[in-house]
Design a protein around this motif. Structure first.
Motif, PDB file in Angstrom:
ATOM      1  N   ARG A  20       0.865  -1.340   0.051  1.00 42.26           N
ATOM      2  CA  ARG A  20      -0.078   0.050   0.115  1.00 42.26           C
ATOM      3  C   ARG A  20       0.882   1.110  -0.153  1.00 42.26           C
ATOM      4  NH1 ARG A  20      -3.214  -2.543   4.358  1.00 42.26           N
ATOM      5  NH2 ARG A  20      -2.063  -0.936   5.750  1.00 42.26           N
ATOM      6  N   GLY A  21       2.063   1.196   0.383  1.00 46.17           N
ATOM      7  CA  GLY A  21       3.017   2.334   0.504  1.00 46.17           C
ATOM      8  C   GLY A  21       3.198   2.947   1.989  1.00 46.17           C
ATOM      9  N   ILE A  48       9.964  -4.476  -8.487  1.00 45.51           N
ATOM     10  CA  ILE A  48       9.559  -5.576  -7.419  1.00 45.51           C
ATOM     11  C   ILE A  48       9.917  -4.843  -6.420  1.00 45.51           C
ATOM     12  CG2 ILE A  48      10.352  -7.746  -6.721  1.00 45.51           C
ATOM     13  CD1 ILE A  48      11.683  -8.125  -9.701  1.00 45.51           C
ATOM     14  N   GLY A  49       8.954  -4.863  -5.240  1.00 45.59           N
ATOM     15  CA  GLY A  49       9.171  -4.426  -3.887  1.00 45.59           C
ATOM     16  C   GLY A  49       9.448  -5.533  -2.940  1.00 45.59           C
ATOM     17  N   VAL A  50      10.397  -5.453  -2.208  1.00 41.99           N
ATOM     18  CA  VAL A  50      10.538  -6.391  -1.130  1.00 41.99           C
ATOM     19  C   VAL A  50      10.482  -5.838   0.290  1.00 41.99           C
ATOM     20  CG1 VAL A  50      12.296  -8.080  -0.300  1.00 41.99           C
ATOM     21  CG2 VAL A  50      12.210  -7.649  -2.641  1.00 41.99           C
ATOM     22  N   GLN A  51       9.892  -6.940   1.098  1.00 40.32           N
ATOM     23  CA  GLN A  51       9.662  -6.283   2.631  1.00 40.32           C
ATOM     24  C   GLN A  51      10.402  -7.922   3.345  1.00 40.32           C
ATOM     25  OE1 GLN A  51       9.939  -4.627   5.476  1.00 40.32           O
ATOM     26  NE2 GLN A  51       8.584  -3.266   4.442  1.00 40.32           N
ATOM     27  N   GLY A  52      11.807  -7.340   3.902  1.00 38.92           N
ATOM     28  CA  GLY A  52      12.162  -8.583   4.440  1.00 38.92           C
ATOM     29  C   GLY A  52      12.620  -9.807   3.582  1.00 38.92           C
ATOM     30  N   SER A  53      11.960 -10.865   3.985  1.00 39.11           N
ATOM     31  CA  SER A  53      12.579 -11.990   3.076  1.00 39.11           C
ATOM     32  C   SER A  53      11.608 -12.211   1.783  1.00 39.11           C
ATOM     33  CB  SER A  53      12.733 -13.301   3.823  1.00 39.11           C
ATOM     34  OG  SER A  53      11.361 -13.653   4.611  1.00 39.11           O
ATOM     35  N   VAL A  58       4.808  -6.367  -6.998  1.00 38.11           N
ATOM     36  CA  VAL A  58       5.105  -6.634  -8.414  1.00 38.11           C
ATOM     37  C   VAL A  58       4.446  -5.836  -9.527  1.00 38.11           C
ATOM     38  CG1 VAL A  58       5.869  -8.237 -10.374  1.00 38.11           C
ATOM     39  CG2 VAL A  58       6.246  -8.884  -8.097  1.00 38.11           C
ATOM     40  N   GLY A  59       4.960  -4.722 -10.087  1.00 38.19           N
ATOM     41  CA  GLY A  59       4.069  -3.960 -10.729  1.00 38.19           C
ATOM     42  C   GLY A  59       4.887  -2.894 -11.569  1.00 38.19           C
ATOM     43  N   LYS A  60       4.074  -2.074 -12.298  1.00 32.30           N
ATOM     44  CA  LYS A  60       4.845  -0.929 -12.879  1.00 32.30           C
ATOM     45  C   LYS A  60       5.217   0.387 -12.356  1.00 32.30           C
ATOM     46  CE  LYS A  60       4.420  -2.532 -17.255  1.00 32.30           C
ATOM     47  NZ  LYS A  60       5.652  -2.355 -18.056  1.00 32.30           N
ATOM     48  N   THR A  61       4.584   0.794 -10.948  1.00 34.69           N
ATOM     49  CA  THR A  61       4.819   1.633 -10.166  1.00 34.69           C
ATOM     50  C   THR A  61       5.612   1.201  -9.140  1.00 34.69           C
ATOM     51  OG1 THR A  61       2.506   1.724  -9.018  1.00 34.69           O
ATOM     52  CG2 THR A  61       2.876   3.274 -11.095  1.00 34.69           C
ATOM     53  N   ILE A  62       6.364   2.003  -8.345  1.00 34.48           N
ATOM     54  CA  ILE A  62       7.228   1.581  -7.147  1.00 34.48           C
ATOM     55  C   ILE A  62       7.599   2.528  -6.263  1.00 34.48           C
ATOM     56  CG2 ILE A  62       9.373   1.515  -8.139  1.00 34.48           C
ATOM     57  CD1 ILE A  62       8.120  -1.430  -6.234  1.00 34.48           C
ATOM     58  N   ASP A  63       7.527   3.572  -6.661  1.00 33.01           N
ATOM     59  CA  ASP A  63       7.999   4.844  -5.860  1.00 33.01           C
ATOM     60  C   ASP A  63       7.331   5.143  -4.654  1.00 33.01           C
ATOM     61  OD1 ASP A  63      10.060   5.540  -7.699  1.00 33.01           O
ATOM     62  OD2 ASP A  63       8.912   7.100  -8.818  1.00 33.01           O
ATOM     63  N   VAL A  72      17.846   0.177  -3.213  1.00 32.19           N
ATOM     64  CA  VAL A  72      17.281   0.436  -4.513  1.00 32.19           C
ATOM     65  C   VAL A  72      18.309  -0.127  -5.587  1.00 32.19           C
ATOM     66  CG1 VAL A  72      16.231   1.996  -6.441  1.00 32.19           C
ATOM     67  CG2 VAL A  72      15.632   2.299  -3.906  1.00 32.19           C
ATOM     68  N   ILE A  73      17.819  -1.002  -6.435  1.00 33.74           N
ATOM     69  CA  ILE A  73      18.809  -1.506  -7.544  1.00 33.74           C
ATOM     70  C   ILE A  73      17.985  -1.267  -8.629  1.00 33.74           C
ATOM     71  CG2 ILE A  73      19.732  -3.763  -8.455  1.00 33.74           C
ATOM     72  CD1 ILE A  73      19.638  -4.867  -5.740  1.00 33.74           C
ATOM     73  N   ASP A  74      18.867  -0.484  -9.528  1.00 33.19           N
ATOM     74  CA  ASP A  74      18.056  -0.262 -11.167  1.00 33.19           C
ATOM     75  C   ASP A  74      18.817  -1.439 -12.137  1.00 33.19           C
ATOM     76  OD1 ASP A  74      17.565   0.674 -13.248  1.00 33.19           O
ATOM     77  OD2 ASP A  74      18.760   2.619 -13.262  1.00 33.19           O
ATOM     78  N   ALA A  75      17.740  -2.202 -12.424  1.00 39.24           N
ATOM     79  CA  ALA A  75      18.279  -3.325 -13.396  1.00 39.24           C
ATOM     80  C   ALA A  75      18.558  -2.891 -14.642  1.00 39.24           C
ATOM     81  CB  ALA A  75      17.066  -4.385 -13.182  1.00 39.24           C
ATOM     82  N   ALA A  76      18.093  -1.629 -15.005  1.00 44.05           N
ATOM     83  CA  ALA A  76      18.332  -1.032 -16.221  1.00 44.05           C
ATOM     84  C   ALA A  76      17.850  -2.068 -17.418  1.00 44.05           C
ATOM     85  CB  ALA A  76      20.052  -0.687 -16.235  1.00 44.05           C
ATOM     86  N   GLY A  77      16.659  -2.560 -17.151  1.00 38.04           N
ATOM     87  CA  GLY A  77      16.280  -3.384 -18.226  1.00 38.04           C
ATOM     88  C   GLY A  77      16.769  -4.887 -18.404  1.00 38.04           C
ATOM     89  N   ALA A  78      17.596  -5.097 -17.389  1.00 32.94           N
ATOM     90  CA  ALA A  78      18.103  -6.517 -17.477  1.00 32.94           C
ATOM     91  C   ALA A  78      17.145  -7.394 -16.875  1.00 32.94           C
ATOM     92  CB  ALA A  78      19.419  -6.629 -16.502  1.00 32.94           C
TER      93      ALA A  78
END
Length: 604
Positions: A20-21, A48-53, A58-63, A72-78
């Protein structure tokens, strides 16, 4: 309970608040090309947002879930794919402890597996399995243990093991926790088919505990007894060597496991059930069964198996399914592992380059960056094994050359002798009959005929039990011998050589180091100590890989040029795989008619 992994039920409030943010994520991966193994597609620009383990979002918006302390890890399209799962592996066969196995495979993208600890179980029974389970729980791996079903593998009349397990022990082990996941490969398949009380009881204990049973069926794919085996509740099998093996198992509702180990290369053939016959892959799995420390270093683990399957014509996303979601579904833990979906454990790998290359750049296990660019980024505590596990080799007396004399039924002439014929890159052997010379009631072996003697000496209880036979295709071109306590599955002392003197030296060397491997030639001796139950090293992964490679080189220099020869030789006492094996009880033939001890000489 694994110290890195909390049950989903305990995580729900935090996961929902994070999604929920209202609560900042602990880790966020932005702009990834998501390998969605649930839908079989690649989704670009995913976060992808992770909390703990566990994965919260999983979605288009994450901020909305990024806070000051969020990594924060930028996958840069990987590509971001689920961590790889090995659906059938014996950690002991890597010669590594669970901790060092984790250090070896996490950088390669393996984040979990289903581990059948029947090697150490054949030495120490439930105590051995418990030690490995407790060690596994201190690592980031999603390590699920299986309870050994066949200790000994085919009954005490065929071999002497260090322990014995039955239905009561199986039921007890399932009470240790949810990570004791299944009954290990049921190698005594004739016992199941013909109603052996112990084997049927173990399967019943498994089903009553809500677990699944793994199989090991080596009769032909069209044998009428395969459906009988399936009727007992066995729902997965890794003894697939032909496309037909896979097809028949899948048609019966079983999961077919296709292996690419160090020394057995079955994927290229078995995958044709999909690439040529068109079978759906949802009940097909890729597994190792097994890879030595040396091949882990030089080739890889499940990343190598995936790359190999893709090279056979499997679509990359399909191959990933066969090493992630299919495996998780087979063992009933797809809610926890096998996909990048909300609620699942955050076991994620980021890949460089093309998906088909399976080039792992980063491994995230249980929500933590565990490895990057081929190196671990977290330290692991290790595990201390008790003294009895470090001193498990008990023979009745030192070996002498006369121990390896084969007494023939005639005084002189020739005698028709059964020979174990080794097949490179295959687990099965063949039975060959050779007329060998006899002098003074002694069989002459190794005098330029390309044959070697093979001996198995009981090492658990010091009974003095011993048998000697003949083996071909070892390749020694000079006097040489190898001895080892890695001798599946009872792990007695196995000795192979063309010199009785060197065989005795090799055997005594292994006893002196309390388990392991020794290769002896006229030029010297190469040792590989494996003090933990005579199976695993106390050394770090890098050292173990070097020592394993030294054994390979010593064998090669002596003329044994088989691919990862040690892995193949260690199976020559495994009395549940066709066709001819040797145990401390004698020469054992495995055929569609069953398992029985046969004479070394054909006319007896």
């Amino acid at each position: 309970m694994n110290v890195f992994r909390k049950p989903l039920a305990d995580c729900v409030p935090e996961l929902v608040a994070t999604a929920r943010g209202e609560k900042a994520a602990t880790l966020v991966i932005k702009n990834a090309s998501l390998v969605n193994v649930c839908s079989g597609e690649i989704l670009r620009g995913m976060n992808i947002g992770v909390q703990g383990s566990r994965i919260a979002y999983v979605g288009k918006t994450i901020d909305h879930m990024v806070g000051e302390r969020t990594q924060v890890i930028d996958a840069a399209g990987a590509y971001a794919a689920p961590g790889l799962l090995d659906g059938h592996c014996h950690i002991e066969s890597t010669q590594l402890t669970v901790t060092e196995f984790a250090r070896a495979v996490l950088p390669l993208g393996t984040t979990g597996g289903f581990f059948d600890a029947h090697e150490i179980a054949n030495v120490f029974g439930l105590k051995g399995i418990r030690h490995m389970l407790e060690e596994a729980r201190t690592t980031p791996l999603a390590a699920y243990m299986q309870v050994a079903s066949c200790v000994p593998s085919a009954g005490s009349e065929f071999e002497t093991a260090g322990a014995a397990l039955g239905p009561e022990e199986v039921a007890e082990a399932f009470g240790w926790g949810h990570d004791v996941i299944a009954l290990g490969e049921v190698m005594n398949f004739p016992g199941v088919v013909y109603g052996d009380e112990k084997m049927i009881g173990e399967i019943q204990a498994t089903l009553r505990a809500g677990r699944v049973a793994d199989g090991h069926f080596t009769w032909p794919a069209d044998d009428w007894r395969l459906p009988v085996y399936a009727a007992a509740g066995v729902t997965g099998d890794h003894e697939c060597v032909t496309p037909e093996d896979v097809i028949e198992r899948v048609r019966l509702g079983m999961y077919a496991k296709m292996r690419r180990g160090s020394a057995w290369h079955d994927v290229a053939e078995t995958i044709k059930a999909h690439t040529e016959s068109g079978l759906d892959t949802r009940r097909m799995m890729l597994v190792t069964d097994d890879r030595s420390s040396e091949s882990l270093r030089d080739e890889g683990h499940m990343n190598f198996v995936l790359r190999h399957a893709i090279a056979q014509g499997v679509k990359p996303v399909t191959a990933f399914q066969m090493a992630t979601i299919n495996t998780a579904e087979r063992f009933g833990v797809a809610r926890d592992v096998g996909s990048i979906t909300p609620g699942s454990f955050a076991d994620i790998i980021l890949l460089d380059g093309n998906l088909a290359d399976v080039n792992v750049a980063m491994t995230i296990a249980a929500g933590r960056v565990a490895a990057e660019n081929g190196r671990m980024t977290v330290s692991l505590p290790g595990y201390e094994y008790p003294d009895e596990v470090l001193h498990s080799v008990h023979v009745s007396k030192p070996a002498v050359p006369d121990d390896f004399i084969i007494h023939a039924p005639i005084e002189s002439g020739t005698v028709r002798t059964r020979v174990i014929e080794v097949r490179e890159n295959h687990v099965e052997t063949a039975e060959r009959v050779v007329s060998l010379p006899v002098s003074g009631h002694r069989l002459a072996v190794g005098g330029g005929d390309g044959l070697c003697k093979i001996a198995v000496i009981e090492r658990h209880k010091g009974t003095g039990g011993r048998s000697v036979g003949v083996v071909s295709n070892i390749g020694f071109h000079k006097p040489a011998a190898i001895a080892m306590t890695v001798a599946h599955d009872s792990h007695n002392l196995l000795v192979i050589g063309n010199s009785d003197e060197l065989m005795a030296q090799a055997a005594n060397a292994v006893v002196a180091i309390q388990g392991g491997v020794a290769v002896v030639t006229g030029e010297g001796r190469t040792e590989f100590p494996l003090r933990i139950a005579g199976l695993m090293s106390t050394e770090p992964f890098e050292t173990v890989a070097e020592q394993s490679a030294a054994i390979s080189k010593a064998l090669y220099d002596a003329g044994c040029t088989m691919n990862y020869a040690f892995m193949t030789l260690s199976l020559l006492a495994l009395v549940v795989i066709p066709t001819l094996r040797l145990s401390d009880r004698g020469l054992v033939r495995i055929s569609p008619e069953g398992i029985r001890i046969v004479s070394l000489f054909c006319d007896e």
